[in-house]
Enzyme design. Sequence first.
Site, PDB file in Angstrom:
ATOM      1  CG  HIS A   1       3.146   3.047   7.664  1.00 45.16           C
ATOM      2  ND1 HIS A   1       2.357   2.349   8.458  1.00 45.16           N
ATOM      3  CD2 HIS A   1       3.099   2.209   6.642  1.00 45.16           C
ATOM      4  CE1 HIS A   1       1.876   1.461   7.918  1.00 45.16           C
ATOM      5  NE2 HIS A   1       2.284   1.404   6.636  1.00 45.16           N
TER       6      HIS A   1
ATOM      7  CG  MET B   1     -11.679  -6.934   5.462  1.00 49.65           C
ATOM      8  SD  MET B   1     -10.716  -5.839   6.827  1.00 49.65           S
ATOM      9  CE  MET B   1      -9.232  -5.696   5.920  1.00 49.65           C
TER      10      MET B   1
HETATM   11  P1  A3P Z   1      -1.035 -10.941  10.747  1.00 51.83           P
HETATM   12  O1  A3P Z   1       0.296 -10.973   9.914  1.00 51.83           O
HETATM   13  O2  A3P Z   1      -0.854 -11.395  12.111  1.00 51.83           O
HETATM   14  O3  A3P Z   1      -2.173 -11.825  10.347  1.00 51.83           O
HETATM   15  P2  A3P Z   1      -1.098  -3.961   8.395  1.00 51.83           P
HETATM   16  O4  A3P Z   1      -2.315  -3.684   7.435  1.00 51.83           O
HETATM   17  O5  A3P Z   1      -0.639  -2.777   9.375  1.00 51.83           O
HETATM   18  O6  A3P Z   1       0.106  -4.263   7.431  1.00 51.83           O
HETATM   19  O7  A3P Z   1      -1.280  -5.123   9.386  1.00 51.83           O
HETATM   20  C1  A3P Z   1      -1.305  -6.481   8.724  1.00 51.83           C
HETATM   21  C2  A3P Z   1      -2.054  -7.265  10.122  1.00 51.83           C
HETATM   22  O8  A3P Z   1      -3.254  -6.970  10.165  1.00 51.83           O
HETATM   23  C3  A3P Z   1      -2.075  -8.714   9.556  1.00 51.83           C
HETATM   24  O9  A3P Z   1      -1.784  -9.595  10.589  1.00 51.83           O
HETATM   25  C4  A3P Z   1      -3.296  -8.979   9.251  1.00 51.83           C
HETATM   26  O10 A3P Z   1      -3.978 -10.509   9.084  1.00 51.83           O
HETATM   27  C5  A3P Z   1      -4.032  -8.099  10.257  1.00 51.83           C
HETATM   28  N1  A3P Z   1      -5.726  -7.611   9.717  1.00 51.83           N
HETATM   29  C6  A3P Z   1      -6.094  -7.234   8.599  1.00 51.83           C
HETATM   30  N2  A3P Z   1      -7.480  -7.306   8.428  1.00 51.83           N
HETATM   31  C7  A3P Z   1      -7.593  -7.908   9.821  1.00 51.83           C
HETATM   32  C8  A3P Z   1      -9.149  -7.938  10.237  1.00 51.83           C
HETATM   33  N3  A3P Z   1     -10.292  -7.643   9.506  1.00 51.83           N
HETATM   34  N4  A3P Z   1      -8.978  -8.557  11.507  1.00 51.83           N
HETATM   35  C9  A3P Z   1      -8.059  -9.018  12.138  1.00 51.83           C
HETATM   36  N5  A3P Z   1      -6.861  -8.572  11.649  1.00 51.83           N
HETATM   37  C10 A3P Z   1      -6.569  -8.277  10.561  1.00 51.83           C
END
Ligand code: A3P
Length: 313
Positions: free
Chosen positions: A125, A243
């Site tokens: 990050h 996932m």
């Molecule tokens: P939401 O909270 O809107 O559902 P990071 O990994 O950067 O923390 O991001 C998390 C966000 O990515 C979450 O969003 C999560 O649901 C989404 N995310 C993770 N895997 C995903 C997938 N396979 N398809 C779509 N969104 C995904």
Amino acid sequence: MTARHSKYEILKSPTKKLVSGLLKGCSMLLKESIGILTETLQFMELFRVGRLDFVPRADDIFLVTYPRSGTTWMQMILYQLASRGNMDFTHICQVAPWFERVISFNVMNTEDIEAVPSPRIFKSHLSYRWIPKGQCKYIYVMRNGKDVAVSFFHFYKSHLGFKGDFSEFFDLFMRGKVQFGSWFEHVAGWREHVGNPNIMFLEYENLIQDLEGCLRRIIQFCGFDVSSEQFPEIMEKCSFAFMKKHESKFDHITATIWEKGYKQNAFLRKGEIGSAKTYLNDRQEKLFEQKSEKYIGKFGANTAIRSSAPLNP
Ligand code: A3P
């Protein structure tokens, strides 16, 4: 004056207003201090990273995002493409480590990082300014900032114990007083480098709308070798449904357990009598017996605590 009346008077009193104003001021000051502390901690992390003797390899891949922009998803995508569908990990961070965190928290040292097989995939990050520079590849994933704020708000509530409501969080987010600072500055700092052939910019929204197209672009950019037979299975494993079904492999909580070296499923160990026999040496046995005699001996030679004899034979 009735009790009710006096309460009313107190509520309306200038003292009450003053105290309430002071408390509000203190609470704001505390929030500001937490923001400053967060920034200081971040700086310390970055300072450590800066000092680290890290030399990027040409085939390293840095996956960089502002949190909640699809980082974990991209970790999974990259690892699936690099390993051609391997799911043999407890947490995705084992196979695609969070660069600044594993270093700052001493989860991995320089040798451990060196031992990761190529192509190494690092999640980060870090802002553009702080990312290690080299001839390696960088993938920067962006997401609509308002959706990021909402997702971050939920993360703050579910994982960081945040008790405020969305408008409180939104205010912190807009002022950059959240973990990892300002979304605006992070995105702007990276976008200044659009056109750099070593950096690929992707949007979360595009990944949702056209996962297959994005995967093909990533394969080309990173030079992965994926056959057309392997492709559908990888697509399936990168789906939200897959996932979600294996969520513990992606949850931040599991990553923290792994980082701290905690062992899962070790709490209910054996449930047997007499394990101590194989563990205590003669000196420890004697020491225990002496102390036991002094404190518990008066209750009977063989107390339940010492020898597992029944209390009420
Ligand atoms: P939401 O909270 O809107 O559902 P990071 O990994 O950067 O923390 O991001 C998390 C966000 O990515 C979450 O969003 C999560 O649901 C989404 N995310 C993770 N895997 C995903 C997938 N396979 N398809 C779509 N969104 C995904």
